[in-house]
Design a protein around this motif. Structure first.
Motif, PDB file in Angstrom:
ATOM      1  N   SER A 184      -1.997   4.443  -0.840  1.00 16.58           N
ATOM      2  CA  SER A 184      -0.810   4.091  -0.061  1.00 16.58           C
ATOM      3  C   SER A 184      -0.531   5.184   0.954  1.00 16.58           C
ATOM      4  O   SER A 184      -0.484   6.361   0.600  1.00 16.58           O
TER       5      SER A 184
ATOM      6  N   GLN B 219       3.491   1.754   7.089  1.00 14.44           N
ATOM      7  CA  GLN B 219       3.055   1.892   5.703  1.00 14.44           C
ATOM      8  C   GLN B 219       2.436   0.618   5.109  1.00 14.44           C
ATOM      9  O   GLN B 219       1.393   0.697   4.464  1.00 14.44           O
TER      10      GLN B 219
ATOM     11  N   SER C 154      -1.696   0.379   3.301  1.00 16.28           N
ATOM     12  CA  SER C 154      -1.688   0.482   1.838  1.00 16.28           C
ATOM     13  C   SER C 154      -2.438  -0.692   1.210  1.00 16.28           C
ATOM     14  O   SER C 154      -2.455  -1.789   1.757  1.00 16.28           O
TER      15      SER C 154
ATOM     16  N   GLN D 180      -2.754  10.501  -4.786  1.00 16.75           N
ATOM     17  CA  GLN D 180      -1.600   9.792  -4.222  1.00 16.75           C
ATOM     18  C   GLN D 180      -0.333  10.620  -4.399  1.00 16.75           C
ATOM     19  O   GLN D 180       0.005  11.011  -5.505  1.00 16.75           O
TER      20      GLN D 180
END
Length: 295
Positions: A145, A153, A157, A178
């Protein structure tokens, strides 16, 4: 967060020779941008009498180690150059993002580097030791992500469930890179529902020095468009990036290479929102990697 604009009385560098002059390089935009533009710092250090570099505080250790000829300092809330540095006299300044117009005008201007950032060797050894305890097979860092809503975003992702063809490649061991708040919970859910295992070590992600060292200890990184791409590419590590159909300018629009990072390979969506072919290509490539005898 984006760096606040700095008020300055210094003349801006216009690309003229810097012999005998000192220059202040000001940080810009996100941490990925800082890492990418820092590929030009060795050149700047070689050109100027003194090179002063402002950076996000998380990058100070890595930048100081990687550019020993420069003076590196963490950015202040008011964006002022610290007095002990300013008092030595600075002739000109430049924003890091303005350097390409002087130093990277053509593809031929990009050096075929093998990594310009350096991780702490002792930390790298510690991560190698920890990774070896996961058992045999290649150790793969993953990040699924990228960005926040304003930096697109959703486009950047891939929900972890969709990674299963990659995560089920026999023999590969996975470690999370992440940095989002709910990453540990996502990894736990995936394990509970599908039995796919990803190690999530918070201490590897909370400190860029540790992240850099872990990247150097891993065999491969697979990621969507995040700062992990920049850090891995800047360290000269092998990185596969899964890029959306219309990625940001730095990824270009065709081909699988990034001029900024020779060790990065791009897998592109063939059509808007279409991750399936990307995931199956990466899974097939990883099967080849995992099927090779180590060594």
């Amino acid at each position: 967060s984006a760096a606040a604009k700095f008020a300055s009385t210094l003349p801006q560098w216009d690309g003229t020779p810097l012999a005998g002059r000192s220059i202040s390089i000001r940080r810009e935009q996100g941490v990925g941008d800082e890492i990418m533009f820092s590929s030009m710092f060795p050149q700047m250090v070689g050109m100027a009498r003194e090179c002063v570099i402002e950076c996000e505080r998380r990058l100070v250790g890595i930048f100081a180690r990687s550019f020993p000829g420069a003076t590196v300092y963490p950015t202040a809330d008011d964006r002022r150059v610290p007095d002990h540095i300013a008092s030595r006299g600075i002739d000109v300044e430049v924003a890091a993002g303005s350097l390409p117009q002087f130093l990277r005008r053509r593809i031929a201007d990009f050096p075929a580097h093998r990594g310009y950032l350096k991780a702490d060797p002792q930390r790298v050894d510690r991560w190698r030791e920890r990774l070896s305890q996961l058992g045999p097979g290649p150790k793969i860092g993953v990040s699924w992500s990228g960005g926040v809503r304003k930096t697109r975003q959703p486009l950047r992702s891939i929900p972890l469930e969709r990674w299963l063809p990659i995560l089920r490649v026999p023999g590969a061991r996975f470690v999370s890179l992440q940095y989002t708040r709910d990453a540990a919970a996502e990894v736990a859910t995936l394990s509970a529902q599908h039995g796919a295992r990803i190690e999530h070590w918070a201490e590897a992600i909370e400190d860029f020095e540790e992240t850099a060292a872990l990247l150097c200890a891993l065999d491969q990184v697979i990621s969507v468009c995040t700062a992990a791409i920049h850090l891995g590419g800047a360290l000269g590590r092998p990185v596969w990036v899964m890029a959306p159909y219309s990625p940001e300018w730095r990824y270009g629009f065709s081909g699988d290479k990034m001029p900024w990072y020779p060790s990065v390979k791009i897998y592109r969506q063939p059509a808007f929102g279409d991750w399936e072919p990307v995931i199956s290509s990466v899974a097939a490539e990883l099967e080849r990697l995992a099927g090779r005898p180590a060594g």
